[in-house]
Design an enzyme around this catalytic site. Structure first.
Site, PDB file in Angstrom:
ATOM      1  N   ASP A  31       0.841  -1.196   0.000  1.00  0.00           N
ATOM      2  CA  ASP A  31       0.000   0.000   0.000  1.00  0.00           C
ATOM      3  C   ASP A  31       0.876   1.246   0.000  1.00  0.00           C
ATOM      4  OD1 ASP A  31      -2.801  -0.895   0.191  1.00  0.00           O
ATOM      5  OD2 ASP A  31      -2.137  -1.851   2.050  1.00  0.00           O
ATOM      6  N   MET A  33       0.695   5.405   0.038  1.00  0.00           N
ATOM      7  CA  MET A  33      -0.168   6.573   0.265  1.00  0.00           C
ATOM      8  C   MET A  33       0.682   7.828   0.256  1.00  0.00           C
ATOM      9  SD  MET A  33      -2.449   5.144   3.394  1.00  0.00           S
ATOM     10  CE  MET A  33      -3.090   3.478   3.393  1.00  0.00           C
ATOM     11  N   HIS A  62      -0.437  -1.250  -4.645  1.00  0.00           N
ATOM     12  CA  HIS A  62      -1.673  -0.468  -4.659  1.00  0.00           C
ATOM     13  C   HIS A  62      -1.329   0.997  -4.402  1.00  0.00           C
ATOM     14  CE1 HIS A  62      -5.769   0.322  -2.400  1.00  0.00           C
ATOM     15  NE2 HIS A  62      -5.695   0.961  -3.549  1.00  0.00           N
ATOM     16  N   MET A  64      -2.253   4.549  -3.739  1.00  0.00           N
ATOM     17  CA  MET A  64      -3.323   5.477  -3.336  1.00  0.00           C
ATOM     18  C   MET A  64      -2.694   6.857  -3.374  1.00  0.00           C
ATOM     19  SD  MET A  64      -4.915   3.210  -0.252  1.00  0.00           S
ATOM     20  CE  MET A  64      -3.456   2.233  -0.036  1.00  0.00           C
ATOM     21  N   GLY A 138      -7.134   4.302   2.835  1.00  0.00           N
ATOM     22  CA  GLY A 138      -6.437   5.233   3.727  1.00  0.00           C
ATOM     23  C   GLY A 138      -5.885   4.612   4.983  1.00  0.00           C
ATOM     24  N   GLY A 140      -5.555   0.648   7.442  1.00  0.00           N
ATOM     25  CA  GLY A 140      -5.867  -0.760   7.656  1.00  0.00           C
ATOM     26  C   GLY A 140      -6.793  -0.913   8.849  1.00  0.00           C
ATOM     27  N   GLY A 141      -7.280  -2.137   9.045  1.00  0.00           N
ATOM     28  CA  GLY A 141      -8.058  -2.450  10.244  1.00  0.00           C
ATOM     29  C   GLY A 141      -9.477  -1.929  10.258  1.00  0.00           C
ATOM     30  N   ASP A 171     -10.234  -5.488  -1.425  1.00  0.00           N
ATOM     31  CA  ASP A 171      -9.262  -4.967  -0.463  1.00  0.00           C
ATOM     32  C   ASP A 171      -9.934  -4.198   0.665  1.00  0.00           C
ATOM     33  OD1 ASP A 171      -6.995  -3.960   0.761  1.00  0.00           O
ATOM     34  OD2 ASP A 171      -6.436  -2.627  -0.881  1.00  0.00           O
ATOM     35  N   GLY A 172      -9.742  -4.684   1.900  1.00  0.00           N
ATOM     36  CA  GLY A 172     -10.197  -3.958   3.089  1.00  0.00           C
ATOM     37  C   GLY A 172     -11.158  -4.769   3.942  1.00  0.00           C
ATOM     38  N   GLY A 173     -10.772  -4.998   5.189  1.00  0.00           N
ATOM     39  CA  GLY A 173     -11.657  -5.671   6.144  1.00  0.00           C
ATOM     40  C   GLY A 173     -11.924  -7.133   5.830  1.00  0.00           C
ATOM     41  N   GLY A 191      -4.954  -7.800   5.576  1.00  0.00           N
ATOM     42  CA  GLY A 191      -3.840  -7.309   6.375  1.00  0.00           C
ATOM     43  C   GLY A 191      -3.982  -7.694   7.826  1.00  0.00           C
ATOM     44  N   SER A 192      -4.739  -6.871   8.576  1.00  0.00           N
ATOM     45  CA  SER A 192      -4.782  -7.067  10.029  1.00  0.00           C
ATOM     46  C   SER A 192      -5.296  -8.446  10.451  1.00  0.00           C
ATOM     47  CB  SER A 192      -5.589  -5.965  10.704  1.00  0.00           C
ATOM     48  OG  SER A 192      -6.538  -5.422   9.853  1.00  0.00           O
TER      49      SER A 192
HETATM   50  C1  DX5 Z   1      -6.641   0.307   2.881  1.00  0.00           C
HETATM   51  C2  DX5 Z   1      -5.574  -0.523   2.217  1.00  0.00           C
HETATM   52  C3  DX5 Z   1      -5.730  -1.998   2.459  1.00  0.00           C
HETATM   53  C4  DX5 Z   1      -5.694  -2.384   3.907  1.00  0.00           C
HETATM   54  C5  DX5 Z   1      -5.923  -3.851   4.110  1.00  0.00           C
HETATM   55  O1  DX5 Z   1      -6.565   1.612   2.487  1.00  0.00           O
HETATM   56  O2  DX5 Z   1      -5.585  -0.323   0.839  1.00  0.00           O
HETATM   57  O3  DX5 Z   1      -4.800  -2.730   1.700  1.00  0.00           O
HETATM   58  O4  DX5 Z   1      -4.517  -2.021   4.527  1.00  0.00           O
HETATM   59  O5  DX5 Z   1      -5.824  -4.092   5.483  1.00  0.00           O
HETATM   60  P1  DX5 Z   1      -7.008  -4.684   6.363  1.00  0.00           P
HETATM   61  O6  DX5 Z   1      -7.112  -6.134   5.967  1.00  0.00           O
HETATM   62  O7  DX5 Z   1      -6.505  -4.468   7.733  1.00  0.00           O
HETATM   63  O8  DX5 Z   1      -8.253  -3.926   6.041  1.00  0.00           O
HETATM   64 ZN    ZN Z   2      -4.539  -1.807  -0.443  1.00  0.00          ZN
END
Ligand code: DX5
Ligand code: ZN
Length: 208
Positions: A31, A33, A62, A64, A138, A140-141, A171-173, A191-192
């Site tokens: 990721d 950013m 990715h 962002m 933006g 994780g978690g 991607d996400g959660g 991720g988390s």
């Molecule tokens: C969010 C990121 C994701 C995120 C995934 O902006 O693009 O890749 O970190 O992490 P979890 O699984 O913790 O949502």
């Molecule tokens: Zn991502």
């Protein structure tokens, strides 16, 4: 189902990457950013480039960021299989996709939760991946947005209708529970859920 592991929330990146090397994770999700497209900022490329010292897995990057064209040449230098940026950026999207292809890297477009699927239409024939955000990009978690399930199905139907083999990534959660809402996807980014446990492999297997 393929799995890509995000280390955004890792407290010890070298250690976690080395442990992930011993799992069957398909990719490492990187990721990036810039503090503009999203408010958080990740480490600069001069530090990020060293992830290759700790992982032999291929990378799923990715971006962002507001200006993908500044980042594409940098991340194309790493062991990158997919390079993805956002359909919401103001740059010339076709030009940026072509820039990625010129490095012989697979290209992707990511779509935020509030952006309509139809925004992707002009770019569909060029895409190797569509990265569906199931949280606001933006951090994780965060918690998986349940409306993503329908969006994935809409994209799957669209790709099928054009006989395209573009992969769908989410991607996400992502957890064992929310993965069940992503049956129409090809790749899950998590991720988390994976990193907070000591047994990474067990968590990865639960998503497949
Ligand atoms: C969010 C990121 C994701 C995120 C995934 O902006 O693009 O890749 O970190 O992490 P979890 O699984 O913790 O949502
Ligand atoms: Zn991502």
């Amino acid at each position: 189902m393929k799995v890509s592991v995000s280390f955004l929330n890792s407290k010890n990146i070298p250690k976690d990457l080395e442990l992930l090397n011993q799992t069957d994770a398909d990719y490492i999700h990187v990721d990036i950013m810039d503090g503009k497209f999203v408010k958080n900022k990740t480490m600069p490329f001069r530090e990020m480039r060293h992830i290759g010292d700790f992982t032999s897995k291929r990378l799923d990057v990715h971006l962002m960021v507001e200006n993908p064209s500044k980042y594409i040449p940098l991340y194309a230098e790493l062991n990158t299989e997919y390079l993805t940026f956002h359909v919401e950026v103001e740059e010339d999207i076709l030009k940026d996709l072509q820039m990625i292809k010129d490095y012989s890297i697979r290209c992707g477009l990511s779509i935020k939760p509030d952006t309509k699927v139809s925004t992707l239409l002009p770019y569909l024939p060029y895409l190797d991946m569509i990265l569906v955000m199931s949280v606001e990009p933006g951090e994780g978690g965060q918690e998986f947005l349940v409306e993503t399930e329908e969006k994935i199905q809409e994209i799957r139907a669209l790709l099928d209708s054009y006989h395209l083999d573009t992969i769908i990534s989410v991607d996400g959660g992502i957890t064992e529970e929310t993965a069940k809402m992503c049956q129409d996807a090809d790749l899950l980014v998590s991720g988390s859920y994976i990193l907070k446990d000591s047994n990474f492999q067990e968590k990865i297997s639960s998503l497949r």
